[in-house]
Every structure is written in C-alpha cells, then in structure tokens.
Design a protein around this motif. Structure first.
Motif, short mmCIF file in Angstrom:
data_model
loop_
_atom_site.label_atom_id
_atom_site.label_comp_id
_atom_site.label_asym_id
_atom_site.label_seq_id
_atom_site.Cartn_x
_atom_site.Cartn_y
_atom_site.Cartn_z
N PHE A 34 19.66 -16.02 133.33
CA PHE A 34 18.24 -16.36 133.29
C PHE A 34 17.56 -15.70 132.10
CE2 PHE A 34 19.13 -17.75 137.45
CZ PHE A 34 18.05 -18.50 137.93
N SER A 35 16.81 -16.48 131.36
CA SER A 35 15.88 -15.95 130.36
C SER A 35 14.48 -16.32 130.84
CB SER A 35 16.14 -16.57 128.98
OG SER A 35 17.44 -16.24 128.52
N PRO A 36 13.84 -15.45 131.64
CA PRO A 36 12.59 -15.81 132.32
C PRO A 36 11.45 -16.20 131.40
CG PRO A 36 13.55 -13.83 133.27
CD PRO A 36 14.29 -14.10 132.01
N GLU A 69 18.25 -11.83 133.13
CA GLU A 69 18.93 -11.53 134.38
C GLU A 69 20.24 -12.30 134.45
OE1 GLU A 69 15.81 -10.70 137.85
OE2 GLU A 69 15.57 -12.70 136.99
N ARG A 70 21.23 -11.69 135.07
CA ARG A 70 22.53 -12.35 135.30
C ARG A 70 22.90 -12.20 136.76
NH1 ARG A 70 28.19 -12.40 132.02
NH2 ARG A 70 27.02 -14.06 130.99
N SER A 71 23.35 -13.30 137.38
CA SER A 71 23.69 -13.29 138.80
C SER A 71 24.93 -14.13 139.04
CB SER A 71 22.53 -13.84 139.64
OG SER A 71 21.37 -13.07 139.46
N LEU A 72 25.67 -13.75 140.09
CA LEU A 72 26.87 -14.48 140.49
C LEU A 72 26.75 -14.84 141.97
CD1 LEU A 72 29.75 -15.45 139.67
CD2 LEU A 72 30.59 -13.27 140.58
N GLU A 73 26.87 -16.13 142.26
CA GLU A 73 26.82 -16.63 143.63
C GLU A 73 28.19 -17.23 143.97
OE1 GLU A 73 24.46 -20.02 146.28
OE2 GLU A 73 23.59 -19.30 144.40
N SER A 74 28.86 -16.66 144.97
CA SER A 74 30.21 -17.09 145.33
C SER A 74 30.26 -17.43 146.82
CB SER A 74 31.24 -16.00 145.01
OG SER A 74 31.20 -15.64 143.65
N GLU A 86 14.73 -20.36 129.86
CA GLU A 86 15.90 -21.19 130.12
C GLU A 86 16.81 -20.57 131.17
OE1 GLU A 86 17.83 -21.51 126.30
OE2 GLU A 86 19.25 -19.91 126.81
N ILE A 87 17.62 -21.44 131.78
CA ILE A 87 18.66 -21.02 132.73
C ILE A 87 19.97 -21.65 132.26
CG2 ILE A 87 19.41 -20.98 135.12
CD1 ILE A 87 16.56 -21.75 135.92
N GLU A 88 20.97 -20.82 132.05
CA GLU A 88 22.32 -21.31 131.77
C GLU A 88 23.17 -21.07 133.01
OE1 GLU A 88 23.75 -19.37 128.29
OE2 GLU A 88 22.55 -20.61 126.93
N TYR A 89 24.00 -22.03 133.36
CA TYR A 89 24.78 -21.91 134.59
C TYR A 89 26.17 -22.52 134.38
CZ TYR A 89 22.31 -26.40 134.89
OH TYR A 89 21.74 -27.62 134.59
N LYS A 90 27.14 -21.87 135.02
CA LYS A 90 28.53 -22.32 135.00
C LYS A 90 29.06 -22.25 136.42
CE LYS A 90 29.23 -20.21 130.44
NZ LYS A 90 27.93 -19.50 130.40
#
Length: 776
Positions: free
Chosen positions: A395-397, A417-422, A364-368
């Motif tokens: 991300f839960s691959p 995995e955790r990522s931040l896109e700004s 799964e992918i969680e996104y905010k």
C-alpha cells in the motif's frame, strides 16, 4: 426402436464428456443430454462438461439446445465411457420452441442458497443506461442488492458496505467495480460469459470480504473461426475480436471500450457542467491454450483508466491493471486441479490546478496472489475441495506534491504498508440421500502487517487524538507490526421436500482485513483503502439464512423466500468532523463498532416463454452501534443508528417480451426507500461565526423515496442460414418518467432563517439512447 439395459438396474457406470461448438470450439453451457428410453438426462455446465450414471446396455443419447438443433449418438454402454461431441449452430426461421431439462429444477435441488447467476444473454436483454448492457446494474435488480443512488460507485448486498464485496473478473481482483462514479460497470459485455453473485452460502475457497462474492467469468476466444463484434452508441463504443492463433489449440480474445461525453456536457446550460469532463477506457485480452482434452492454460489481462474533472479545476483519475494466469488440469475423472496466479495494481490521483493551492495526490495498491484448489470426487454423492490462497499487498496510502514553486501546499507522504493474507480451506459436498444434501466447509485465514513502519503511542486516560500522542514506535523492514488469524466455518444444507419444493439453510463466518475509509454515503475518488494494523482490527461477520424454494409449471417459474440475519464486529465509522485524506494517524479519526442487518427477500422468476423476467421484493434493515470508552468515540450517544445504506423497502421488476424472432421489448422498474440523512435542526452564532449548524443525531432523517422506470426495444436482423453477419438496433429510455430522484440533500445557511434544504439530482430527466450492435 427402444433400447433397454442388458443387466439389472444395479449394474451402473458413468457416461461423461464435453460438448463444444463447431463454430468456436468453446464448451457449450445448457446442452440437454437425454436418454429417452430411461427418461433420464442432465445438462452441460459452464465449460460444456456433463456426467450421468446409467445402467449398462445399449442406448440412444440425444443432445439438444435451443438454436443448435438436435444430434443423436448410439452407444454400447458396458463400462465407464467418455463421449465428446461437437454441435453446429443452426439458424432457421421457426416459431419459438422450448426444450425442458431435468436440471431446470436446480433452484430446488442444488446446494445454492443466496446465489444468483446471470448469463450475458439475459444481461443484454435488460434496458440500460445510454444503451450499454451492464453487469452491476443488472445485479441491482435482484433481491438484496442495492445502491445508495445514481452516480454512486459500488453496490450494497444484504446490509453490507461496498468494500465488503469481493469482486473478481476471470480471477482478477477489482478494488473499483465501476466507471464514471457508477454509471457503467468495469465489465465489457462483449467479453463476459456470465456473472454469479453469492449473497450467502459463499464457498470456503473464497474469503477476505464480509458480504458477498461477485465472480464474473470471461469467455474464451473462438478456436475455429475469426469473429468481430461491437456496438456504437451516443456516449460509448465497444469492440471485440476473437479467433484462433492455432486452430483447435490456441485462441485469442481482445475487447475494448471507450466512453465520451464531453460533446454532451458542452450542450448543458450550466457553466460548471460545460467546463467539466468525464471519460473512461478499458481493455481486455485473453489467450487460451488447450494443451489436451484434460488441460487448459489461459492468460487474462485487464487495463482500465477513468478521468473526471469538474469546472476545469480539480481532476480525479484512477486506473486498474490485472494480469491473471490460470492452469486447469484434470488428472482423472475423479481428480482435477485449478491454479490461479495474479499480479495487479489499483491507483488513483487527485490534481488541483487552482492558481491559489495547486497540488497533486497519488495513491496505489499493488497486489500479488496465488491460489490453488484440488477437487476430488470420492464417489457419486461426495465431492471434496481443498486448497490454499495467499495475497501480498503493498500500500502507498498517499503522496502529496505541489504543482508549482508558488503553491503554499506542503509536500507530504504517508508511510507505505505491506501485508500478507494467507488461508487454507476445505469443503465437502455430500448427498446423504435423495432428500438431504449438505456442504460443510472450513477456512483458516491469517493476516500479517509488516514493517518498515511506525506506530504512534497514545497516553492513557484519553481517546486517540493528536494532542494525546506521547511517543512513536519504529519497526524494521520485515518486522511484524500486527497479526490476526481465525477460523471461518461455512455450511449449506438442502432438504428436498419433493421435485418442486425444498428448504435450504446456510451459515457463513467471514473475516475482512482491508477497509475502505470514507465519510460519505457513496464512494468518491477521495476514499482510500487501509490494511488492518495495530489499531485497526479485522472485521468479523456471521450470517445466518434460511429459504423456502418452489418451482411451478414444470420448472418454468422459480420462486423463493429467504430470510437472513447478519452481525459484524470491528466495523469502522468516523468521528464527527473527521479529516481523513492525507492523515498520517488516521486511527485517531476512526472508531470501531458493530453492525446488525436482517431482512426477507421474495423472488419470482419466469425463465421460459415469450415473456420472461422476474419480480422481487426486499425488506431489510441495517443498523450500527458505536459506543467507545470516551465521548468522542460514541456516535448517536452510543445508541444504534441506521447505516448510510439502510433502505427498508426495495421492489424491482425486470420483464422481457419477444414479439417476434427479431423484435423484443424490455422493462425495468425500481422502487426503494430513501437512504438515511443527518440534518441541521437549527443555526446559531458563536463569537465571529454566524449560521453555525446544529445537527441532529446521525442518520435520523431520510431523503425522498426513489423510483425509476426504464424501457428498451431491440430490433435484430432477420435470421437466415449462412448469413455472414448479424446486427441489431437498440433504442432505450433510462428514467422514462423523468423522476428527479435525490442523489443527496444538502443545506444552506442564510442569516436570520433556519437552514434550507436543497435536493441534488444527478439524472433528473429521461435519457434516450440509440445503439447499433454488430457481429460477423
């Protein structure tokens, strides 16, 4: 009586306002606002707003649109004025008539290049698979948009992969834009207002994908009356309800679809197909609150679920859940603010109930996200747009579990995995003079990949592979693992030759930090998304385009010729024999390369008359080059090769003819070159193995060319004043010619003979359907 300006033409002011429906309270798009004495006018935008600059004086303003009749207003225009208007629906038995607007020349005079917009009315008029109007399949009839074949999820734009398209539904991010492997899109036509696709000239306020932006806007519910609409077909049904919660203040829109094919699959002679199952459901909800004339707040929710099982063995399922909150505020005629907040999740599961190796895989992918942009009109010919956007991904691959204690499958989990896109962006739309307009923009994006997590360390002197792992580095929670950043300049230029001819140019640089990992030509449920990290760098793409645009017959016919060239770096491909699913060091199976795409698109669109529609031709080529340092990091010996979705020639036609106010017929025709294929040249024996295939270089052959003809006929209820409800019957035939188009070509080895080719056709015969639609 004719009214004239009171003063010199140099004394001018603005007339602005909003035109809404007396029936729904929703803004009306495409209403002509015309001043006969000045022979000048404009047209309302997607929200019903309009603005026009005229001399001071006393004038009669005419408001008109097909199906709404005409209304007039007389005003004394001595300063800036705001004039809002409600228009009533007017259904009469009349011969068809056409109202022309000066805005019909937007194809020539606007700063839109590589942009196509389709209203839901146009989408509904096109023939469709099993009678279900479809946003994605309608877009595939446009130049530069294609798919690798029937039964394929996603779409390709100007030589880009399916993961290189940013797909938004009312501001909500979609990682999967289709149901049932591409046979239906994720958008319920009963709740869609319009769909806009940017193939180039992407505004600076959008980023994160290399190829295109698909923005699907949902309509508001009625602020005045309750409405029910729906459709019942052979394999799917849909329903929508909307109406006011508080009249003229708060409205609600609810829509749902369900897909059922098991009864149809049971009638197929093939035993495997009989034991298979396919279904989906989706649900939309939207609540809109008109705080006042200058402020609107809305909530949009979307839930969907798909399920597919083959021969009662393996079951694939995937789900999407989005929650979007929007705040649109107009502080003055010059300043407005648009803010969007999103919370969503995309997940999939694979379940194997085999008596030998039963297991379940979940991912799964969680996104905010939060995005805000401020629009500031500096003057009549200068509009500034600037703001920011930030997205947080979790991300839960993959997590694999045995379904029983007797299963030999071991439990395994790939670390999260955790990522931040700004990003921040700035864009200015400037009309330099009557002939030249320009829209320069800049976007700066940054991507951070955080711990907790780990990275394998590979030894020098060899490629990344399991045997070359020498150590592991661990990162604490919140610790930065990898960071990337860069500028993304954009510019669009329009030089208007005259009222009917123009030349447009654009340049885009985009960065993509997420990657779809797949070793197939078409998306499958085993594909998964991966963030950029220490070993996987972001994709960076540049696109140049130039086009000549011409309108004919007083803007009734649009035509254009566009040329484009795209280059991209860090495009991922896979090693020969790669194992991708549940691989904890996936970077060892992936190799970066570069891509190059170029093409020409010819488009002719007739917008007005009893016969409407378009014809398009696209010539395009897409190549990849992967030439790493070591032998197993080279594809095709380091030489360039066609991408999986390279299809040089593509011809489409979408024509609709109205025989009467109640009968219309639609026709679609599609032809394209077959996609590339890697074939075995021979077979040989090694030790105890027989019939081992010896393959050619990658993608050096092609499957057969593709063509398909669809037709539909719609019979509507006879229009009458004060009718309480309307209905229509739509009969359509998908693949009328029964063409057995190849979805794929595979090879079977037999002892003593060369490998033999077999063709798999997903839809190898005509598919008729009958759908009943209603609205009351």
């Amino acid at each position: 009586m004719t009214y004239s300006p009171l003063f010199s033409q140099s004394y001018k002011a603005k007339l602005a306002g909003r035109v809404t429906s007396n029936w729904t309270g929703e803004g009306l798009v495409g209403v002509n606002v015309y001043i006969p004495s000045l022979k000048k006018g404009t047209i309302t935008d997607a929200n019903g707003n309009y603005e026009i600059t005229i001399p001071l004086g006393t004038f009669v303003i005419e408001y008109s649109r097909v199906g709404l009749g005409k209304q007039e207003a007389k005003i004394d225009f001595l300063k800036d004025r705001t004039l809002n208007l409600e228009m009533s629906e007017k259904t009469l038995e009349l011969d068809e008539f056409v109202i022309y607007s000066e805005k019909a020349d937007a194809n020539v005079k606007s700063l839109d290049v590589g942009k196509n917009s389709l209203s839901i009315e146009k989408i509904n008029s096109l023939p469709s698979f099993m009678g279900e109007p479809d946003v994605i399949k309608s877009l595939m009839l446009l130049p530069g948009v294609s798919t690798v074949g029937e039964g394929s999820s996603g779409f390709n734009v100007r030589g880009g992969g399916i993961d290189q398209n940013l797909v938004l539904q009312d501001g909500g991010l979609l990682f999967n834009s289709s149901h049932v492997f591409g046979f239906f899109s994720s958008f319920n036509p009963l709740v869609v207002k319009n769909a806009t696709l940017y193939k180039s000239g992407i505004p600076s306020s959008y980023g994160g994908r290399l190829s295109s932006l698909l923005d699907v806007e949902l309509r508001d519910g009625s602020y005045r009356k309750y409405n029910v609409s729906g459709g019942v077909g052979l394999v799917s049904s849909k329903l929508a309800l909307d109406g006011p919660i508080i009249k003229d203040k708060i409205s609600v829109l609810l829509g749902g679809r369900v897909f059922y094919t098991d009864w149809l699959l049971k009638r197929v002679n093939n035993i495997d197909v009989k034991n298979s199952s396919a279904s989906f459901q989706d649900f939309n909800a939207k609540v809109s609150y008109l705080v006042n004339d200058n402020c609107q707040i809305s909530y949009s929710g979307y839930l969907s679920g798909d399920g597919f099982s083959f021969a009662s063995d393996t079951t694939f399922s995937w789900q999407t859940a989005n929650h979007v909150l929007k705040w649109n505020q107009m502080f003055s005629e010059k300043i407005s603010l648009n803010t969007t907040a999103l919370i969503g999740k995309y997940s999939y599961q694979i379940e194997n109930e085999s008596t030998v190796n039963d297991f379940r895989i979940e991912s799964e992918i969680e996104y905010k996200s939060l995005k805000s942009s401020l629009v500031y009109k500096l003057g009549e010919s200068n509009t500034l747009n600037f703001g920011f956007e930030t997205l947080l991904y979790d991300f839960s691959p993959g997590e694999r579990k045995p379904l029983s204690t007797s299963s030999p499958v071991e439990a395994k989990s790939i670390e999260k995995e955790r990522s931040l896109e700004s990003s921040i962006f700035l864009e200015d739309q400037i009309k330099i003079n009557n002939k030249l307009s320009i829209r320069p923009g800049i976007r700066f994006s940054r991507f951070d990949n955080f711990g907790a997590g780990s990275d394998f360390i590979y030894g020098v002197g060899d490629s990344k592979n399991n045997a070359n792992i020498i150590d592991t580095v661990y990162y604490d929670k919140g610790e930065t693992i990898a960071s990337y950043q860069g500028f993304e300049p954009r510019v669009v230029l329009n030089y208007t030759i005259d009222d009917f001819n123009s030349i447009k140019m654009s340049y885009n640089r985009t960065r993509q930090y997420l990657h779809l990992i797949s070793n197939t030509a078409a998306a499958t449920p085993t594909d998964f998304w991966k963030t950029s990290n220490k070993y996987i760098k972001p994709e960076i793409g540049d696109q140049y385009s130039i086009g000549f645009f011409r309108n004919w017959s007083n803007n009734a016919i649009e035509s254009s010729v566009e040329l484009y060239r795209k280059k991209a770096d860090n495009i991922l491909d896979y090693k020969d024999g790669a194992v991708l699913l549940m691989n904890e060091n996936i970077e060892s199976e992936l190799i970066p390369g570069s891509s190059e795409a170029y093409g020409v698109e010819i488009f002719v669109n007739k917008k007005i008359g009893l016969t409407t529609g378009w014809i398009s031709y696209t010539y395009s080529r897409t190549y990849r080059t992967v030439s790493g340092e070591y032998d197993d990091e080279k594809i095709n010996l380091g030489n360039r090769y066609p991408a999986n979705y390279d299809k040089p020639h593509d011809i489409t036609m979408a024509i609709n003819h109205k025989f009467s106010p109640i009968v219309e017929v639609g026709t679609n025709f599609t032809y394209s070159t077959g996609r590339p294929l890697t074939v075995p040249l021979s077979a040989y024996n090694v030790a105890n193995l027989t019939g081992v295939a010896n393959f050619s270089l990658r993608n050096q052959d092609r499957i057969p060319d593709y063509y398909r003809l669809d037709v539909s006929m719609t019979i509507k209820s006879k229009p009458r004043i004060n009718r309480k409800w309307d209905y229509s019957w739509t009969f359509s035939i998908y693949n009328l010619l029964g063409r057995r188009n190849a979805y794929s070509v595979f090879f079977i080895n037999k002892l003593g003979v060369p490998p033999k080719a077999y063709k798999l056709s997903v839809l190898g015969h005509a598919f008729p359907s009958l759908t009943f639609n209603f609205n009351f």
